[in-house]
Design an enzyme around this catalytic site. Structure first.
Site, short mmCIF file in Angstrom:
data_model
loop_
_atom_site.label_atom_id
_atom_site.label_comp_id
_atom_site.label_asym_id
_atom_site.label_seq_id
_atom_site.Cartn_x
_atom_site.Cartn_y
_atom_site.Cartn_z
N ALA A 11 159.09 85.56 14.27
CA ALA A 11 158.37 85.02 15.43
C ALA A 11 158.95 83.69 15.88
O ALA A 11 158.41 83.03 16.76
CB ALA A 11 156.88 84.86 15.10
N GLY A 12 160.08 83.30 15.28
CA GLY A 12 160.75 82.06 15.67
C GLY A 12 161.77 82.33 16.77
O GLY A 12 161.87 83.44 17.31
N THR A 135 173.23 77.92 8.21
CA THR A 135 173.67 77.02 9.29
C THR A 135 175.03 76.40 8.96
O THR A 135 175.39 76.26 7.79
CB THR A 135 172.62 75.90 9.45
N ASP A 136 175.72 75.98 10.01
CA ASP A 136 176.99 75.25 9.80
C ASP A 136 176.74 73.84 9.25
O ASP A 136 177.66 73.18 8.76
CB ASP A 136 177.81 75.17 11.09
N GLU A 137 175.48 73.36 9.32
CA GLU A 137 175.20 71.98 8.88
C GLU A 137 175.40 71.81 7.38
O GLU A 137 175.49 70.68 6.90
CB GLU A 137 173.79 71.57 9.28
N TYR A 160 167.18 68.60 5.92
CA TYR A 160 167.22 70.00 6.37
C TYR A 160 168.47 70.70 5.85
O TYR A 160 168.38 71.77 5.21
CB TYR A 160 167.20 70.07 7.91
N LYS A 164 168.97 73.86 3.22
CA LYS A 164 169.64 75.13 3.55
C LYS A 164 170.82 75.36 2.59
O LYS A 164 171.05 76.49 2.16
CB LYS A 164 170.14 75.10 5.01
P1 NAD Z 1 162.43 78.42 14.17
O1 NAD Z 1 161.91 77.13 13.64
O2 NAD Z 1 162.41 78.64 15.64
O3 NAD Z 1 161.68 79.66 13.50
C1 NAD Z 1 161.38 79.70 12.13
C2 NAD Z 1 160.36 80.79 11.91
O4 NAD Z 1 160.09 80.88 10.51
C3 NAD Z 1 159.01 80.52 12.59
O5 NAD Z 1 158.57 81.67 13.27
C4 NAD Z 1 158.09 80.15 11.44
O6 NAD Z 1 156.73 80.52 11.68
C5 NAD Z 1 158.69 80.98 10.31
N1 NAD Z 1 158.38 80.42 8.99
C6 NAD Z 1 158.49 79.13 8.58
N2 NAD Z 1 158.10 79.01 7.31
C7 NAD Z 1 157.76 80.25 6.88
C8 NAD Z 1 157.30 80.78 5.64
N3 NAD Z 1 157.10 79.99 4.57
N4 NAD Z 1 157.07 82.11 5.55
C9 NAD Z 1 157.25 82.92 6.62
N5 NAD Z 1 157.66 82.47 7.82
C10 NAD Z 1 157.92 81.15 7.95
O7 NAD Z 1 163.91 78.51 13.61
P2 NAD Z 1 165.21 79.18 14.27
O8 NAD Z 1 165.89 78.16 15.10
O9 NAD Z 1 164.85 80.49 14.87
O10 NAD Z 1 166.10 79.40 12.96
C11 NAD Z 1 165.99 80.60 12.20
C12 NAD Z 1 166.96 80.54 11.05
O11 NAD Z 1 168.28 80.38 11.52
C13 NAD Z 1 166.71 79.37 10.09
O12 NAD Z 1 166.94 79.83 8.78
C14 NAD Z 1 167.73 78.34 10.50
O13 NAD Z 1 168.08 77.53 9.41
C15 NAD Z 1 168.88 79.23 10.92
N6 NAD Z 1 169.78 78.67 11.95
C16 NAD Z 1 169.30 78.13 13.10
C17 NAD Z 1 170.19 77.67 14.08
C18 NAD Z 1 169.71 77.10 15.39
O14 NAD Z 1 170.52 76.60 16.18
N7 NAD Z 1 168.42 77.16 15.73
C19 NAD Z 1 171.57 77.76 13.85
C20 NAD Z 1 172.02 78.30 12.63
C21 NAD Z 1 171.13 78.77 11.69
O1 DAU Z 2 174.14 73.49 13.80
C1 DAU Z 2 173.09 74.38 13.60
C2 DAU Z 2 171.78 73.65 13.64
O2 DAU Z 2 171.55 73.30 15.00
C3 DAU Z 2 170.62 74.47 13.08
O3 DAU Z 2 170.85 74.72 11.73
C4 DAU Z 2 169.30 73.73 13.27
O4 DAU Z 2 168.23 74.55 12.84
C5 DAU Z 2 169.14 73.43 14.75
O5 DAU Z 2 167.95 72.70 14.98
C6 DAU Z 2 170.34 72.65 15.27
O6 DAU Z 2 170.37 71.30 14.68
P1 DAU Z 2 170.76 70.00 15.54
O7 DAU Z 2 170.22 68.83 14.87
O8 DAU Z 2 172.21 70.02 15.89
O9 DAU Z 2 169.94 70.37 16.92
P2 DAU Z 2 169.03 69.47 17.87
O10 DAU Z 2 168.73 70.32 19.06
O11 DAU Z 2 167.88 68.85 17.15
O12 DAU Z 2 170.02 68.30 18.31
C7 DAU Z 2 171.26 68.60 18.95
C8 DAU Z 2 171.99 67.28 19.17
O13 DAU Z 2 171.29 66.54 20.18
C9 DAU Z 2 172.03 66.38 17.95
O14 DAU Z 2 173.29 65.70 17.94
C10 DAU Z 2 170.90 65.37 18.18
C11 DAU Z 2 170.84 65.26 19.70
N1 DAU Z 2 169.52 65.03 20.30
C12 DAU Z 2 168.49 65.85 19.91
C13 DAU Z 2 167.24 65.71 20.46
C14 DAU Z 2 166.08 66.58 20.03
C15 DAU Z 2 169.36 64.08 21.28
O15 DAU Z 2 170.30 63.37 21.65
N2 DAU Z 2 168.12 63.96 21.86
C16 DAU Z 2 167.05 64.73 21.48
O16 DAU Z 2 165.93 64.55 22.03
#
Ligand code: NAD
Ligand code: DAU
Length: 352
Positions: A11-12, A135-137, A160, A164
């Site tokens: 649901a994320g 994640t790449d982080e 974070y 991960k």
């Molecule tokens: P998100 O925060 O949008 O969604 C996370 C989801 O996990 C939510 O629906 C939340 O309700 C659910 N959740 C949290 N804790 C839980 C628990 N204990 N049990 C069951 N469900 C739970 O995150 P996202 O951006 O969709 O990221 C999803 C995955 O991909 C994560 O593992 C994240 O590390 C990874 N990821 C994200 C990005 C990005 O850019 N967003 C990039 C690379 C990897």
């Molecule tokens: O690289 C993958 C990761 O990307 C995922 O693993 C994470 O779940 C995801 O949240 C994302 O992390 P970042 O920290 O890179 O994303 P965020 O959108 O929070 O920030 C992107 C960049 O923008 C970062 O350099 C911080 C900056 N930023 C972020 C926010 C929220 C700003 O300058 N202003 C802002 O308000």
């Protein structure tokens, strides 16, 4: 025969894109397991909720009894594990849920899945797969040159990314020690619809529409490598079903941008297609704010293993994908408006 796929965190943002991808592009039965934390929203699943191949279950990945019963009842062939706490800024202001869900929750899930897998009939056991989505982080930060490859040493810098990285190590250990059929993916920054408005791109779009200050951390010179969430979903399915067990695959679209460039691009698209902005245009709202603690300078992914081994390529171009994303936020205020207060609340804490 069609597969049954369990998607945790479905649901994320990315999980819901995975559910849409599976229902739209495969004949799989899809079980979405999600705790519905602040970041989970069943409305993100509206395109698949009515499908008879889709089931939603509210549960915690760390709830051993609930997950055990779900596995016994639904008998998944593939598990795609996305559930996590995902926001770096939140991890800085409070790491506890990141440790609990990303590390302890993943550990409990791996153990519950291992017990299920051990009892499977031989054929199903041989075909079972567990994808750990990361994640790449975990690789830390790059200077102005170079790319993260699958052999880049782990060096996570934020609570974070440390959580991960720990979960990646657990998933890897469950493969090497117990033979659980695990594959791991490490992806760069995603963007697209249903992205919670605490993250850069949706925060800037939705704040601009309110004519609020657009917060750019530091000087906006940090670099992120952007990938459309639908390209990520397609890659995850390939890695889950065709990736080599015990291997990791980097996922990224070769779309590096400085944060300021991204914010300026959003403003100029809104000037063109959005409602009337402030007198000086949307870019006049850009405000430089205190930098994130420990802010990683640059992420950039070398996805050639995924491209050459599994034939994946990104379909979206960042500029057109960004415009389509802005269009989506313009048309779907019903989705993001209820999240805006929660998204902004964490930024009231000045220690971030
Ligand atoms: P998100 O925060 O949008 O969604 C996370 C989801 O996990 C939510 O629906 C939340 O309700 C659910 N959740 C949290 N804790 C839980 C628990 N204990 N049990 C069951 N469900 C739970 O995150 P996202 O951006 O969709 O990221 C999803 C995955 O991909 C994560 O593992 C994240 O590390 C990874 N990821 C994200 C990005 C990005 O850019 N967003 C990039 C690379 C990897
Ligand atoms: O690289 C993958 C990761 O990307 C995922 O693993 C994470 O779940 C995801 O949240 C994302 O992390 P970042 O920290 O890179 O994303 P965020 O959108 O929070 O920030 C992107 C960049 O923008 C970062 O350099 C911080 C900056 N930023 C972020 C926010 C929220 C700003 O300058 N202003 C802002 O308000």
């Amino acid at each position: 025969m069609s597969k049954t796929v369990l998607v945790t965190g479905g649901a994320g943002f990315i999980g819901s894109a995975v559910c849409r991808f599976l229902i739209g592009n495969t004949d799989a039965r899809v079980i979405c397991l999600d705790l519905l934390t602040y970041a989970g929203d069943r409305r993100s699943l509206r395109d698949v909720e009515e499908c008879e191949r889709f089931t939603f279950v509210k549960a915690d990945i760390g709830d051993v009894e609930a997950v055990k019963h779900l596995l016994a009842d639904k008998a998944p062939d593939v598990i795609m594990h996305l559930a996590a706490e995902s926001h770096v800024d939140r991890s800085i202001s409070g790491a506890a849920p990141f440790i609990e869900t990303n590390i302890v929750g993943t550990f409990r899930l791996l153990e519950t899945v291992r017990a299920y897998w051990l009892e499977l009939p031989v054929e199903k056991k041989c075909e079972f797969r567990f994808l750990h989505v990361s994640t790449d982080e975990v690789y830390g930060t790059l200077g102005d040159e170079g790319l993260f490859s699958e052999t880049t040493p782990y060096s996570p810098n934020s609570p974070y990314s440390a959580s991960k990285a720990a979960s990646d190590h657990l998933a890897n250990a469950w493969y090497h020690t117990y033979g659980l059929p695990v594959v791991i993916s490490n992806c760069s920054n995603n963007y697209g619809p249903y992205h919670f408005p605490e993250k850069l791109i949706p925060r800037i779009i939705t704040t601009a529409l309110e004519h609020g200050d657009l917060p750019v951390y530091g000087k906006g010179q940090n670099v992120r490598d952007w990938l459309h969430v639908d390209d990520h979903a397609a890659a995850l399915w390939l890695v889950a079903t065709q990736g080599r067990l015990g291997e990791k695959y980097n996922i990224g679209g070769r779309n590096e941008r400085r944060n300021l460039e991204v914010v300026e691009a959003i403003c100029s698209i809104l000037d063109r297609v959005g409602p009337p902005g402030p007198a000086g245009g949307y870019a006049s709202l850009i405000t430089y704010v205190t930098d994130r603690l420990g802010h990683d300078h640059r992420y950039a992914i070398d996805a050639s293993k995924l491209e050459t081994e599994l034939g994946w390529s990104a379909k979206y171009n960042f500029d057109t994908g960004l415009e389509a994303t802005i269009d989506w936020y313009l048309s779907n205020e019903w989705w993001w408006r209820p999240h805006k207060g929660t998204a902004e609340a964490i930024y009231q804490d000045k220690s971030i």
